[in-house]
Design a protein around this motif. Structure first.
Motif, PDB file in Angstrom:
ATOM      1  N   ALA A  25      21.211  47.132  22.888  1.00  9.77           N
ATOM      2  CA  ALA A  25      21.189  45.858  22.156  1.00  9.77           C
ATOM      3  C   ALA A  25      21.743  45.989  20.735  1.00  9.77           C
ATOM      4  O   ALA A  25      21.805  45.002  20.004  1.00  9.77           O
ATOM      5  N   TYR A  26      22.170  47.190  20.345  1.00  8.17           N
ATOM      6  CA  TYR A  26      22.684  47.405  18.989  1.00  8.17           C
ATOM      7  C   TYR A  26      23.743  46.364  18.644  1.00  8.17           C
ATOM      8  O   TYR A  26      24.731  46.195  19.350  1.00  8.17           O
ATOM      9  N   THR A  27      23.498  45.658  17.546  1.00  8.42           N
ATOM     10  CA  THR A  27      24.431  44.657  17.023  1.00  8.42           C
ATOM     11  C   THR A  27      24.544  44.913  15.532  1.00  8.42           C
ATOM     12  O   THR A  27      23.562  44.750  14.801  1.00  8.42           O
ATOM     13  N   PRO A  28      25.710  45.347  15.064  1.00  2.66           N
ATOM     14  CA  PRO A  28      25.832  45.720  13.651  1.00  2.66           C
ATOM     15  C   PRO A  28      25.687  44.539  12.692  1.00  2.66           C
ATOM     16  O   PRO A  28      26.150  43.435  12.972  1.00  2.66           O
ATOM     17  N   ARG A  29      25.030  44.802  11.559  1.00  2.00           N
ATOM     18  CA  ARG A  29      24.976  43.822  10.476  1.00  2.00           C
ATOM     19  C   ARG A  29      26.377  43.665   9.899  1.00  2.00           C
ATOM     20  O   ARG A  29      27.242  44.521  10.081  1.00  2.00           O
ATOM     21  N   GLU A  30      26.587  42.601   9.142  1.00  2.00           N
ATOM     22  CA  GLU A  30      27.902  42.363   8.533  1.00  2.00           C
ATOM     23  C   GLU A  30      28.301  43.476   7.576  1.00  2.00           C
ATOM     24  O   GLU A  30      29.472  43.813   7.462  1.00  2.00           O
ATOM     25  N   ASP A  31      27.337  44.086   6.892  1.00  2.00           N
ATOM     26  CA  ASP A  31      27.649  45.136   5.921  1.00  2.00           C
ATOM     27  C   ASP A  31      27.578  46.546   6.519  1.00  2.00           C
ATOM     28  O   ASP A  31      27.608  47.534   5.796  1.00  2.00           O
ATOM     29  N   ALA A  32      27.518  46.637   7.839  1.00  2.00           N
ATOM     30  CA  ALA A  32      27.423  47.946   8.502  1.00  2.00           C
ATOM     31  C   ALA A  32      28.732  48.722   8.381  1.00  2.00           C
ATOM     32  O   ALA A  32      29.811  48.137   8.340  1.00  2.00           O
ATOM     33  N   ILE A  33      28.604  50.028   8.338  1.00  2.00           N
ATOM     34  CA  ILE A  33      29.775  50.907   8.335  1.00  2.00           C
ATOM     35  C   ILE A  33      30.214  51.049   9.790  1.00  2.00           C
ATOM     36  O   ILE A  33      29.432  51.523  10.625  1.00  2.00           O
ATOM     37  N   PRO A  34      31.429  50.627  10.134  1.00  2.00           N
ATOM     38  CA  PRO A  34      31.860  50.607  11.540  1.00  2.00           C
ATOM     39  C   PRO A  34      31.761  51.943  12.277  1.00  2.00           C
ATOM     40  O   PRO A  34      31.474  51.967  13.467  1.00  2.00           O
ATOM     41  N   SER A  35      31.964  53.038  11.590  1.00  2.00           N
ATOM     42  CA  SER A  35      31.961  54.342  12.259  1.00  2.00           C
ATOM     43  C   SER A  35      30.552  54.916  12.459  1.00  2.00           C
ATOM     44  O   SER A  35      30.386  55.924  13.119  1.00  2.00           O
ATOM     45  N   ILE A  36      29.535  54.271  11.884  1.00  2.00           N
ATOM     46  CA  ILE A  36      28.160  54.748  12.007  1.00  2.00           C
ATOM     47  C   ILE A  36      27.336  53.708  12.754  1.00  2.00           C
ATOM     48  O   ILE A  36      27.315  52.534  12.377  1.00  2.00           O
ATOM     49  N   LYS A  37      26.671  54.153  13.822  1.00  2.00           N
ATOM     50  CA  LYS A  37      25.833  53.242  14.597  1.00  2.00           C
ATOM     51  C   LYS A  37      24.398  53.761  14.584  1.00  2.00           C
ATOM     52  O   LYS A  37      24.166  54.950  14.592  1.00  2.00           O
ATOM     53  N   GLY A  38      23.461  52.851  14.575  1.00  2.00           N
ATOM     54  CA  GLY A  38      22.052  53.210  14.591  1.00  2.00           C
ATOM     55  C   GLY A  38      21.217  52.026  14.156  1.00  2.00           C
ATOM     56  O   GLY A  38      21.724  51.039  13.619  1.00  2.00           O
ATOM     57  N   CYS A  39      19.931  52.109  14.385  1.00  2.00           N
ATOM     58  CA  CYS A  39      19.028  51.001  14.076  1.00  2.00           C
ATOM     59  C   CYS A  39      19.099  50.570  12.615  1.00  2.00           C
ATOM     60  O   CYS A  39      18.906  49.404  12.301  1.00  2.00           O
ATOM     61  N   TRP A  40      19.370  51.500  11.709  1.00  2.30           N
ATOM     62  CA  TRP A  40      19.455  51.162  10.294  1.00  2.30           C
ATOM     63  C   TRP A  40      20.469  50.042  10.060  1.00  2.30           C
ATOM     64  O   TRP A  40      20.290  49.195   9.196  1.00  2.30           O
ATOM     65  N   TYR A  41      21.534  50.005  10.843  1.00  2.96           N
ATOM     66  CA  TYR A  41      22.598  49.020  10.678  1.00  2.96           C
ATOM     67  C   TYR A  41      22.506  47.861  11.662  1.00  2.96           C
ATOM     68  O   TYR A  41      23.398  47.027  11.724  1.00  2.96           O
ATOM     69  N   CYS A  42      21.445  47.797  12.447  1.00  8.28           N
ATOM     70  CA  CYS A  42      21.307  46.775  13.483  1.00  8.28           C
ATOM     71  C   CYS A  42      20.670  45.494  12.932  1.00  8.28           C
ATOM     72  O   CYS A  42      19.737  45.538  12.138  1.00  8.28           O
ATOM     73  N   LYS A  43      21.161  44.364  13.404  1.00  7.32           N
ATOM     74  CA  LYS A  43      20.633  43.063  12.989  1.00  7.32           C
ATOM     75  C   LYS A  43      19.193  42.847  13.434  1.00  7.32           C
ATOM     76  O   LYS A  43      18.490  42.013  12.884  1.00  7.32           O
ATOM     77  N   TYR A  44      18.755  43.562  14.461  1.00  9.20           N
ATOM     78  CA  TYR A  44      17.422  43.357  15.022  1.00  9.20           C
ATOM     79  C   TYR A  44      16.350  44.276  14.441  1.00  9.20           C
ATOM     80  O   TYR A  44      15.176  44.103  14.723  1.00  9.20           O
ATOM     81  N   ALA A  45      16.739  45.245  13.657  1.00 10.12           N
ATOM     82  CA  ALA A  45      15.781  46.206  13.109  1.00 10.12           C
ATOM     83  C   ALA A  45      15.262  45.742  11.748  1.00 10.12           C
ATOM     84  O   ALA A  45      16.032  45.288  10.900  1.00 10.12           O
ATOM     85  N   ASP A  46      13.969  45.866  11.548  1.00  9.52           N
ATOM     86  CA  ASP A  46      13.350  45.468  10.286  1.00  9.52           C
ATOM     87  C   ASP A  46      12.938  46.714   9.504  1.00  9.52           C
ATOM     88  O   ASP A  46      11.937  47.357   9.813  1.00  9.52           O
ATOM     89  N   PHE A  47      13.746  47.056   8.513  1.00 11.63           N
ATOM     90  CA  PHE A  47      13.451  48.162   7.604  1.00 11.63           C
ATOM     91  C   PHE A  47      13.095  47.631   6.211  1.00 11.63           C
ATOM     92  O   PHE A  47      13.123  48.369   5.248  1.00 11.63           O
ATOM     93  N   HIS A  48      12.805  46.354   6.102  1.00 11.92           N
ATOM     94  CA  HIS A  48      12.482  45.685   4.830  1.00 11.92           C
ATOM     95  C   HIS A  48      13.600  45.890   3.805  1.00 11.92           C
ATOM     96  O   HIS A  48      13.341  46.126   2.630  1.00 11.92           O
ATOM     97  N   LEU A  49      14.838  45.764   4.257  1.00 11.67           N
ATOM     98  CA  LEU A  49      15.982  46.011   3.379  1.00 11.67           C
ATOM     99  C   LEU A  49      16.107  45.007   2.245  1.00 11.67           C
ATOM    100  O   LEU A  49      16.739  45.291   1.239  1.00 11.67           O
ATOM    101  N   LYS A  50      15.517  43.836   2.396  1.00 13.72           N
ATOM    102  CA  LYS A  50      15.580  42.834   1.328  1.00 13.72           C
ATOM    103  C   LYS A  50      14.379  42.915   0.390  1.00 13.72           C
ATOM    104  O   LYS A  50      14.283  42.145  -0.560  1.00 13.72           O
ATOM    105  N   GLU A  51      13.494  43.845   0.664  1.00 13.96           N
ATOM    106  CA  GLU A  51      12.312  44.045  -0.187  1.00 13.96           C
ATOM    107  C   GLU A  51      12.633  45.045  -1.294  1.00 13.96           C
ATOM    108  O   GLU A  51      13.680  45.691  -1.281  1.00 13.96           O
TER     109      GLU A  51
END
Length: 68
Positions: A25-51
């Motif tokens: 289900a990995y779906t990259p965020r708009e600011d994701a680095i294209p060559s790196i994949k993982g939950c950190w860059y996924c639209k569905y993962a909550d790492f509290h990045l806006k906190e």
């Protein structure tokens, strides 16, 4: 970040995920680095990045998008 990468067959819905974990289900965020994949860059993962402080371990919120 964690050195171990977990590859899941299905999304780990409401479960803990490490930044390098990945599933079909990995779906990259708009600011994701294209060559790196993982939950950190996924639209569905909550790492509290806006906190003020991001989490080391996130929560998979699939199918709810957390960040575009």
């Amino acid at each position: 970040m964690n050195n171990k990468t977990n590859n899941y067959d299905i999304p780990k819905r409401d479960g803990s995920v490490w930044p390098e974990d990945i599933c079909p289900a990995y779906t990259p965020r708009e600011d994701a680095i294209p060559s790196i994949k993982g939950c950190w860059y996924c639209k569905y993962a909550d790492f509290h990045l806006k906190e003020e402080r991001a989490l080391e371990v996130g929560i998979c919120k699939w199918p709810k998008k957390i960040i575009d």
